[in-house]
Design a protein around this motif. Structure first.
Motif, mmCIF file in Angstrom:
data_model
loop_
_atom_site.group_PDB
_atom_site.id
_atom_site.type_symbol
_atom_site.label_atom_id
_atom_site.label_comp_id
_atom_site.label_asym_id
_atom_site.label_seq_id
_atom_site.Cartn_x
_atom_site.Cartn_y
_atom_site.Cartn_z
ATOM 1 N N LEU A 103 0.880 14.881 13.248
ATOM 2 C CA LEU A 103 1.937 14.991 14.268
ATOM 3 C C LEU A 103 1.629 14.004 15.395
ATOM 4 N N LEU A 104 2.557 13.068 15.643
ATOM 5 C CA LEU A 104 2.394 12.139 16.763
ATOM 6 C C LEU A 104 3.306 12.612 17.885
ATOM 7 N N LYS A 105 2.749 12.725 19.104
ATOM 8 C CA LYS A 105 3.566 13.154 20.233
ATOM 9 C C LYS A 105 3.992 11.937 21.046
ATOM 10 N N VAL A 106 5.262 11.944 21.474
ATOM 11 C CA VAL A 106 5.751 10.896 22.360
ATOM 12 C C VAL A 106 5.531 11.390 23.783
ATOM 13 N N VAL A 107 4.681 10.686 24.546
ATOM 14 C CA VAL A 107 4.359 11.155 25.899
ATOM 15 C C VAL A 107 4.877 10.151 26.922
ATOM 16 N N GLU A 108 5.676 10.632 27.884
ATOM 17 C CA GLU A 108 6.242 9.728 28.890
ATOM 18 C C GLU A 108 5.134 9.196 29.792
ATOM 19 N N GLU A 109 5.164 7.895 30.057
ATOM 20 C CA GLU A 109 4.133 7.265 30.892
ATOM 21 C C GLU A 109 4.747 6.852 32.223
ATOM 22 N N PRO A 110 3.939 6.699 33.268
ATOM 23 C CA PRO A 110 4.495 6.239 34.547
ATOM 24 C C PRO A 110 4.987 4.783 34.446
ATOM 25 N N TYR A 111 6.062 4.479 35.204
ATOM 26 C CA TYR A 111 6.629 3.128 35.172
ATOM 27 C C TYR A 111 5.850 2.159 36.047
ATOM 28 N N THR A 112 5.953 0.863 35.701
ATOM 29 C CA THR A 112 5.549 -0.209 36.621
ATOM 30 C C THR A 112 6.825 -1.031 36.826
ATOM 31 N N THR B 171 11.791 3.928 26.725
ATOM 32 C CA THR B 171 11.049 2.681 26.488
ATOM 33 C C THR B 171 9.619 2.798 26.978
ATOM 34 N N CYS B 172 9.375 3.689 27.952
ATOM 35 C CA CYS B 172 8.061 3.698 28.594
ATOM 36 C C CYS B 172 7.312 4.956 28.148
ATOM 37 N N PHE B 173 6.652 4.877 27.012
ATOM 38 C CA PHE B 173 5.964 6.068 26.503
ATOM 39 C C PHE B 173 4.756 5.632 25.699
ATOM 40 N N SER B 174 3.865 6.598 25.453
ATOM 41 C CA SER B 174 2.758 6.293 24.554
ATOM 42 C C SER B 174 2.817 7.284 23.400
ATOM 43 N N LEU B 175 2.181 6.945 22.311
ATOM 44 C CA LEU B 175 2.096 7.867 21.176
ATOM 45 C C LEU B 175 0.696 8.474 21.189
ATOM 46 N N GLN B 176 0.623 9.789 21.030
ATOM 47 C CA GLN B 176 -0.687 10.427 21.072
ATOM 48 C C GLN B 176 -0.918 11.245 19.807
ATOM 49 N N LEU B 177 -2.140 11.159 19.316
ATOM 50 C CA LEU B 177 -2.544 11.958 18.163
ATOM 51 C C LEU B 177 -3.665 12.874 18.647
ATOM 52 N N ASP C 259 0.877 -1.130 0.000
ATOM 53 C CA ASP C 259 0.000 0.000 0.000
ATOM 54 C C ASP C 259 0.916 1.181 0.000
ATOM 55 N N THR C 260 0.470 2.285 -0.581
ATOM 56 C CA THR C 260 1.387 3.410 -0.607
ATOM 57 C C THR C 260 1.623 3.898 0.812
ATOM 58 N N GLY C 261 2.880 4.145 1.118
ATOM 59 C CA GLY C 261 3.210 4.612 2.461
ATOM 60 C C GLY C 261 2.882 6.093 2.597
ATOM 61 N N PHE C 262 2.960 6.603 3.814
ATOM 62 C CA PHE C 262 2.822 8.050 4.002
ATOM 63 C C PHE C 262 3.755 8.482 5.126
ATOM 64 N N THR C 263 3.875 9.783 5.303
ATOM 65 C CA THR C 263 4.845 10.291 6.263
ATOM 66 C C THR C 263 4.131 10.919 7.452
ATOM 67 N N VAL C 264 4.614 10.624 8.662
ATOM 68 C CA VAL C 264 4.065 11.309 9.840
ATOM 69 C C VAL C 264 5.217 12.028 10.534
ATOM 70 N N LYS C 265 4.873 13.042 11.293
ATOM 71 C CA LYS C 265 5.889 13.764 12.079
ATOM 72 C C LYS C 265 5.856 13.214 13.496
ATOM 73 N N ILE C 266 7.023 13.052 14.085
ATOM 74 C CA ILE C 266 7.088 12.548 15.457
ATOM 75 C C ILE C 266 7.740 13.615 16.322
ATOM 76 N N GLN C 267 7.096 13.931 17.442
ATOM 77 C CA GLN C 267 7.660 14.919 18.360
ATOM 78 C C GLN C 267 7.969 14.224 19.684
ATOM 79 N N ALA C 268 9.271 14.106 20.005
ATOM 80 C CA ALA C 268 9.638 13.491 21.277
ATOM 81 C C ALA C 268 10.160 14.581 22.193
ATOM 82 N N PRO C 269 10.000 14.410 23.524
ATOM 83 C CA PRO C 269 10.455 15.466 24.442
ATOM 84 C C PRO C 269 11.950 15.709 24.264
ATOM 85 N N GLY C 270 12.308 16.983 24.154
ATOM 86 C CA GLY C 270 13.724 17.335 24.122
ATOM 87 C C GLY C 270 14.398 17.125 22.780
ATOM 88 N N THR C 271 13.625 16.761 21.724
ATOM 89 C CA THR C 271 14.257 16.646 20.396
ATOM 90 C C THR C 271 13.407 17.402 19.381
#
Length: 1359
Positions: free
Chosen positions: A158-167, A130-136, A88-100
């Motif tokens: 734009l997908l945001k990388v959001v830090e999640e609490p650890y278990t 390693t412990c994050f979720s992606l949010q749209l 299937d044709t691919g597409f591009t998304v933007k990723i925003q991680a904290p501090g980058t």
């Protein structure tokens, strides 16, 4: 398109093989097409099916069917030819991680969100999370959702990388991941054979990625800077065989230390009051600056606490540096960590992905350097918790292997995407199961698993660990007493495994086999099997409802089993037959009596104990009152064997049936022709022969017509009109081989009534006669099957079947004779004409097995070679055979030797054995472990715990002369081969062997790992090995290799297309095969390696040199990782890569690669081997190209010597060798020598090809030119002598050879010839190909099928 592979995120070893989404391996397929029999809209069914998304793979062709999400409609007529592309044709998304900074990521609609997670955990700037979720838009994305199912996700989102609490689980995963990042360049896992890591050294010779280096270097200046002299041991004629260069030291591996210690703290787990503050666990860290810190992992992240080694104070330190990621925290407290971690990640990302992806099955290295043992919390924890296959990743703790193995088999397989998903699941579970079974088997032998029957003696114990059942390969309860005791118990598991493999390949729905892995470790054979649900609760007597548990005294049968096994009887050539049970009743079976049917508590029909799936081998099974054929007897058969379980290989059965089929066709055709000659008046009797006119006496066409008469009612490849129901499309039996055991059924019983095209009785009689003559079980069609119970002790047959049993006995004798009369000579013939080129024990065994010859025939094969008139040209084969025979005998002895050794003396015992085997030191003395460690009292108590027990120091009394005497005895008794040898030096002298080769073969066969250093085998004053030299002992594992059937068919049709000269179509098919292989196997696999090699060759022939280089580089890396760094295939991959490097102008790299190939070849089999001539011609040509004439001559003259020896002095290869040598002499202006060599070449061409042939003309022109040059030189010299210094000298033409001319010669010697064809030639060629194909489809053109690939055969050898 050329795919660059540096900025590509590769997979994390732990994740599913969904990875490498963005690796170049899949990018070459922008517009690949492939015809598939099924109709299915698009592969949008699963995240994993589509892996083709290259750089937004765009399709230009209009005919490609692409409808986004249409589910495959099973209702369509699934036979119509249809082109589908899995993409299937691919597409591009933007990723925003904290501090980058935000960055772009190319994704495809079928991917899961989880795959983006994996990519982020691998990217240089986000790898520490390693412990994050992606949010749209503030909504959290579900990890297991496919991207196309997410609302609002589109190009540019734009997908945001959001830090999640650890278990606790997340914190552990985080620490494990950080440790993996810190160890990412450290090869110790590869040396220790863990986590499917393995070695690769290509990048050392290419200085990194080949794709880039080409652009960096300036082309013109490259010639001056090359240092071409190889190390002394690589030059022709050198006798040294050093080991150390086998593993060149990689400068990247001197690890940059980021931390001194990272381990779990002794304060774990947190006490209750701290749990309520969110503490999850504590870590203890020592930084490079020697700062000792204690760290708390809490739900909010990591911070420093105030604990020390002896006082617990969980309060945060000041400052506490709370960070969500451990890396951020450590970067704040240790500047050295920050600096080194950054540069480590840069290096990690620069490595080729193929250097770091996990392989599907573990590969072990037989040598390793001394590696420092560093502290490692994760490794330590794994060892203690014996994590049974990643519990922390799987809910519900241990895995139910049987359920997983069987459920994957039950997945639907109606169309391509379903089959891909199914095969991928089967492959994944199999490789996981093999890994778990290997760990378990080692744990069992090392004494770390409690037996389920602890009261019995150790040999009889059975074990269960991680839902896998383990049993030892000893004859417990005299089960195998009549079959050969322990020897039979040792052979049974591998026979059983072959049975499991065969039934698994036929893949009948509703019939289940057990997951089976056979592990040889420390002298013991362990069988690991998945457990049938409910089998442990009941007695075996009541659960077996089909087959026999006492070798045929009591036998039961079951309708459902007969129905299921009947479907396997045609592909496996098993005949349905009746046997008598203890009540003298006849019982119908469709397998051997040992094969047991058990219905599990899950309602599935299991079959187990498949050790007699294939019929017995009468050459090794003397039966009173039975005579073998005269030819077998002349060769000394039948021979006594260790056990009575010797059976024929499946490949032999296939070849035998094929052979009989050709016989059948010839006889029938001949008789039909005779009839036709007798009555050439009326033609109406044999309706099928109306196509050829009666007067046409051309034998060939009559043959084909007769063949057609026979095949009219059913095509031989078609199973549908026969009685047996059509097999599933996967069964390769029915689709890939043109002459399977399908019925050629002139009286096709369609709909039960006889509507035969051959109604006239004469023709029917013809078929009947032919059937009788070839031993077919049916009178109306060709159908050969074997009864596996013939000659089984204890099996009795009913009176009324005795005639049939007699026939079957004859068939078995014929098959045994066929092996000796046809298969062994054909193997030797293939070696003589160099179409089979074994280089070491493994490739020799493979060559035997492909022809259905068991290794127990090795002695017979060697004797046959010895009697061959041309035995000088088989010297390499004979030598490899002798090495294989000696090391196998030594392995047999080593096995029993090790069983008496206790663990504390293992390294001493192994080094002592190797000294006796290889060292010239006559009185090797064993080092017993020092007394102060062995407390006498304790050892007496513990002795019965070790499986095997026995006297623990008996091994120390072995002497070299005794060992070699035992080897000679073993060779005589097992292989029936007479070998005069009293010491290793005598053997080396007599057969021209090398000790390094013997060392490599014995180490690989027994799993020994030795220290990488130079050993002095020939010293008569001290032994070669000490106990410090033995580093490890690994298991040797045998398991089933599940196949990717669709991919394999694509690959085969691609090869066929290439052989017919349709390169572009072939290329597209093979690209498609590559995608399907990647889909099923993940990125690393032997078959993908073959695919890449062929692709590279095609790229090269079609003129795309950079792409050829890129594909071949992947093939080399993969071959090193999956087969081993010095496997013969790897050596050949190195040679191909060198050629493509040269074509891309990277001369120094090409030379380095060729020197590496030559070194490996010397180590594996020595200099005296036909393949060495090819390596040396390549080296000589490249050296000629860089004007190193003297060196070049050394290699080319060696190649000439070897070619003359192995191809005969009159062969064209030798003529070419002479020509190459002549050219170098010409460059040196030594015209007399040049003329001499070219004359030799000219004579060969003239005698072989005749005066008129272009080769002969070329040679004679070159001779004229050389003569002119020689005369001119002589004139000049005379002029100088006559006139002294004031002579007028004509400038002589000394030319450095052009790169183009060198490349042309390189192509010729490597079997690549570009044929300039006119359009008319091409048309004729295609017509000819089609004519041959039609003949072949009639199946029975008189010419043997090998002739078909036309004259392109030698131009493009498809390996």
């Amino acid at each position: 398109m050329v795919s660059k592979t540096d900025d590509i995120p590769a997979s994390v070893p732990d994740c599913n093989p969904v990875d490498l989404q963005r690796d170049g391996a899949q990018q070459g397929t922008g517009t690949s097409k492939g015809c598939l029999k099924e109709s299915c809209g698009c592969a949008g069914h699963s995240a994993e099916t589509a892996m083709v998304n290259g750089d937004g793979a765009h399709t230009e062709e209009g005919e490609l069917k692409q409808d986004g999400n249409s589910e495959a409609d099973g209702g369509e007529d699934s036979n119509e030819q249809e082109v589908i592309v899995i993409q299937d044709t691919g597409f591009t998304v933007k990723i925003q991680a904290p501090g980058t900074e935000p960055f772009d990521l190319q994704v495809s609609p079928q991917e899961m969100v989880q795959e983006i997670h994996q990519v982020l955990m691998d990217r240089e700037d986000t790898c520490h999370r390693t412990c994050f979720s992606l949010q749209l838009d503030g909504n959290v994305l579900d990890n297991f959702a496919e991207l196309k199912s997410i609302e609002g996700l589109q190009e540019g989102s734009l997908l945001k990388v959001v830090e999640e609490p650890y278990t606790v689980r997340e914190a552990r995963i985080h620490v494990r991941h950080i440790r993996d990042l810190l160890k990412s360049l450290d090869p110790s896992d590869a040396y220790n054979g863990v986590d499917c890591n393995s070695l690769s050294f290509l990048s050392i010779f290419t200085d990194g990625d080949l794709g880039d280096s080409g652009k960096r270097k300036k082309k013109g200046t490259e010639l001056e800077q090359i240092d071409c002299t190889p190390p002394e041991h690589i030059l022709p004629g050198s006798k040294e065989r050093p080991l150390v260069p086998l593993q060149p030291q990689n400068k990247d591996w001197k690890p940059m230390q980021c931390l001194k210690v990272l381990t779990m703290s002794g304060w774990n787990p947190p006490p209750g009051n701290r749990k309520m503050h969110g503490d999850l666990m504590y870590l203890y860290i020592v930084t490079v600056e020697e700062r000792h810190v204690s760290i708390t992992a809490s739900t909010r992240g990591f911070y420093l606490n105030q604990s020390t080694t002896y006082t617990f104070n969980p309060k945060p330190a000041n400052p506490s540096f709370l960070s969500h990621s451990l890396v951020e925290l450590l970067s704040q407290i240790s500047p050295a960590f920050k600096k080194n971690f950054t540069s480590l990640q840069k290096k990690r990302v620069q490595r080729h992905p193929f250097e770091r992806i996990a392989t599907p099955f573990q590969v072990y290295s037989w040598t390793a350097p001394q590696v420092d043992h560093a502290m490692d919390c994760v490794r330590a924890e794994d060892a203690y918790t014996s994590r049974l296959g990643y519990e922390e990743h799987i809910p519900g703790q241990t895995r139910d292997w049987n359920e997983e193995l069987q459920t994957t088999r039950e997945l639907p397989r109606k169309n391509l995407p379903e089959r891909l998903l199914r095969e991928r699941a089967i492959f994944k579970v199999h490789s996981d199961f093999a890994a778990a079974a290997t760990r378990g088997a080692m744990a069992v032998i090392d004494g770390n698993v409690m037996a389920i029957n602890p009261g019995e003696e150790t040999r009889m114990q059975m074990f269960i660990w991680n839902n896998i059942f383990f049993s030892l390969g000893f004859d417990v309860r005299d089960h195998y007493r009549e079959l050969g005791g322990d020897a039979a118990a040792h052979a049974a598991p591998t026979n059983d495994l072959n049975g499991v493999r065969a039934y698994g390949a036929v893949d009948v729905e509703g019939l289940y086999t057990l997951g089976t892995v056979v592990v040889d470790y420390r002298g013991y054979r362990v069988t690991a099997q998945s457990i049938i649900p409910g089998i442990l609760e009941r007695e075996q007597e009541q659960s077996v409802i089909y087959g026999s548990i006492d070798f045929g005294k009591t036998v039961v049968s079951h309708g459902k089993y007969l129905e299921l096994l009947d479907k396997t009887s045609r592909p496996l050539k098993v005949q349905q037959h009746k046997v008598l049970n203890e009540k003298e009743e006849s019982v119908e079976l469709c397998s051997s009596v040992e094969c047991k049917g058990i219905i599990g508590n899950d309602g599935r029909h299991y079959i187990l104990d498949l050790l007699r799936t294939f019929p017995p081998d009468l050459n090794f099974l003397p039966v009173d009152g039975e005579e073998l054929s005269a030819e077998s007897q002349r060769q000394g058969f039948p021979r006594q064997h260790r056990h009575r379980l010797a059976c024929l290989r499946q490949e032999l059965i296939e070849a035998f049936v094929e052979h009989r089929y050709l016989l059948f066709m010839k006889m029938a055709a001949l008789q039909l022709m005779q009839q036709k000659a007798n009555k050439d008046s009326s033609k109406t009797d044999v309706p099928a022969i109306t196509e050829t006119s009666a007067t046409d006496s051309d034998v060939d066409s009559t043959q084909t017509a007769a063949a057609q008469a026979l095949t009219d009612s059913t095509d031989p490849t078609d199973n549908s009109t026969s009685v047996a129901p059509q097999l599933a499309p996967e069964s390769e039996e029915s689709s890939s081989k043109p002459t399977t055991n399908g019925p050629v059924d002139p009286t096709g019983t369609q709909n039960g009534e006889c509507k035969s095209p051959l109604e006239d009785p004469k023709s029917r009689e013809v078929v009947l006669n032919a059937c009788k003559a070839v031993g077919s079980i049916s009178n109306t069609s060709f159908d050969i099957r074997f009864n596996p119970d013939i000659f089984s002790p204890g099996v009795r047959f009913p009176e009324d079947t005795l005639e049939d049993v007699q026939k079957q006995k004859q068939l078995l004798k014929d098959a045994a004779a066929f092996l000796v009369i046809c298969q062994i000579p054909s193997l030797v013939k293939d070696c003589l004409d160099h179409s089979t080129l074994p280089m070491d024990g493994a490739t020799l065994t493979e060559a035997l097995h492909q022809r259905g010859i068991n290794v127990r025939y090795l002695g017979t094969v060697l004797e046959f070679v010895d009697k061959t008139p041309a035995k000088d040209q088989l010297e390499h084969f004979y030598r490899i055979g002798i090495v294989e025979l000696i090391t196998r005998c030594a392995k047999h002895i080593f096995r029993t030797y090790l069983q008496g050794v206790e663990l504390s003396a293992l390294s001493a015992a192994v080094s002592h054995f190797l000294n006796c085997f290889l060292s010239s030191f006559p009185d090797a003395v064993a080092h017993l472990p020092p007394d102060e460690l062995v407390s006498r009292r304790k050892s007496r108590k513990r002795r019965n715990r070790v499986p095997g027990g026995g006297d623990n120091t008996a091994w120390a009394s072995l002497t070299p002369s005794e060992l070699w005497k035992n080897i000679a005895t073993e060779a005589q008794s097992y292989y029936h081969f007479k070998m005069q040898c009293e010491s290793v030096d005598q053997v080396v002298e007599k057969y021209g062997l090398q000790k390094t080769t013997l060392l490599r073969e014995i180490s690989v066969k027994t799993g020994i790992q030795i220290l990488l250093k130079e050993y002095n085998f020939d010293s008569r004053h001290k032994p070669a090995f000490t106990e410090e030299d033995i580093l490890n002992i690994f298991p040797v594992v045998k398991h089933v290799n599940p196949k990717a059937s669709d991919a394999f068919h694509f690959f085969q049709s691609g090869q066929a297309k290439v052989q017919q000269g349709f390169l572009k179509e072939g290329c597209e098919l093979i690209n498609e095969a590559l995608n399907l292989f990647n889909n099923v196997y993940g990125a690393m696999h032997v078959e993908i390696c073959a695919c890449l090699r062929l692709l590279a060759r095609l790229n090269y022939i079609m003129g795309d040199h950079p792409e050829a280089l890129s594909n071949q580089q992947k093939a080399v890396l993969m071959s090193e990782r999956v087969l081993g760094i010095e496997h013969p295939n790897t050596i050949q991959e190195y040679m191909h890569l060198a050629l493509y490097c040269f074509a891309n102008g990277q001369l120094s790299t090409a030379l380095k690669l060729l020197y590496r190939a030559r070194y490996l070849m010397l180590l594996v089999c020595g200099e005296d081997h036909p393949e060495m001539a090819l390596i040396d011609s390549n080296i000589g040509l490249v050296l000629h190209g860089v004007m190193e004439y003297d060196l070049s001559l050394r290699f080319l003259e060696n190649a000439l010597t070897i070619n003359t020896k192995y191809h005969g002095a009159r062969s064209l290869k030798v003529a070419l060798s002479h020509h190459l040598v002549a050219r170098v002499y010409e460059s040196k202006a030594e015209f007399r020598s040049a003329l001499q060599h070219e004359k030799e070449g000219y004579t060969i061409y003239k005698n072989q090809m005749g005066e008129a042939h272009e080769k002969t003309k070329e040679s004679s022109d070159y001779l004229k030119y050389l003569t002119q040059q020689a005369v001119a030189l002589q004139r000049t010299m005379n002029e100088i002598y006559k006139n002294g210094s004031n002579a007028s000298i004509m400038p002589l033409k000394f030319t450095a050879p052009s790169m183009a001319s060198i490349l042309e010669q390189l192509n010729i010697i490597n079997g690549i010839i570009f044929i300039p064809l006119s359009q008319k030639d091409l048309e004729n060629l295609k017509a000819e190909v089609q004519r041959r194909q039609q003949l072949q489809e009639l199946g029975k053109s008189e010419e043997p099928a090998e002739g078909s690939p036309l004259e392109l055969e030698d131009k493009i050898p498809v390996d």
